[in-house]
Write an enzyme that holds these catalytic residues in place. Structure first.
Site, short mmCIF file in Angstrom:
data_model
loop_
_atom_site.label_atom_id
_atom_site.label_comp_id
_atom_site.label_asym_id
_atom_site.label_seq_id
_atom_site.Cartn_x
_atom_site.Cartn_y
_atom_site.Cartn_z
N TRP A 81 -31.08 0.30 13.49
CA TRP A 81 -30.62 -0.74 14.42
C TRP A 81 -29.56 -0.19 15.38
CZ3 TRP A 81 -32.34 -5.51 15.54
CH2 TRP A 81 -31.52 -6.34 16.30
N TYR A 110 -31.15 -7.52 25.72
CA TYR A 110 -30.26 -7.69 24.57
C TYR A 110 -30.45 -9.08 23.96
CZ TYR A 110 -26.12 -7.48 21.65
OH TYR A 110 -25.26 -7.50 20.57
N TYR A 125 -21.80 -14.93 10.54
CA TYR A 125 -21.76 -13.93 11.60
C TYR A 125 -22.43 -14.49 12.85
CZ TYR A 125 -22.43 -9.24 13.71
OH TYR A 125 -22.42 -8.15 14.54
N HIS A 147 -32.04 -10.05 20.13
CA HIS A 147 -31.30 -10.83 19.14
C HIS A 147 -31.94 -12.20 18.86
CE1 HIS A 147 -28.45 -7.63 19.60
NE2 HIS A 147 -27.93 -8.03 18.45
#
Length: 106
Positions: A76, A18, A41, A22
């Site tokens: 996504w 993960y 964000y 990212h």
């Protein structure tokens, strides 16, 4: 401007991957987020898999709907869904339930 914070849980066995995913979010995904009103964000990930998301937007439901209408978001979300616990059949973006803000120091 709305400040939105949400929690999700990344599966323990997928945390490293993960983080890798990212580290290089697709340019078209980044562009879509910006174009649909997702500002400032950030995602924060604790070692036990607790994921804290934060964003600022004029209208969270409109920003979420804008992303839902994009093809890149569908791709996504399909790729990210296996990383999370307790989605109960929802996509990760559908499982983002905003927390109630109880204090803010401007």
């Amino acid at each position: 401007m709305q400040r939105v914070c949400f929690l999700l849980k990344v599966r323990q066995d997928r945390i490293a991957e993960y983080r890798e995913r990212h580290a290089d979010v697709w340019p078209e995904m980044r562009a879509a987020l910006s174009a649909t009103g997702w500002h400032n964000y950030s995602l924060f990930l604790r070692d036990d898999g607790l994921l804290v998301g934060y964003l600022e937007t004029e209208d969270f439901e409109a920003a979420r709907a804008g992303m839902e209408a994009t093809e890149v978001n569908a791709r996504w979300q399909r790729e990210m869904a296996p990383f999370f616990e307790s989605l109960d059949g929802a996509r990760p973006d559908e499982a983002m339930k905003p927390l109630t803000e109880v204090f803010h120091l401007a």
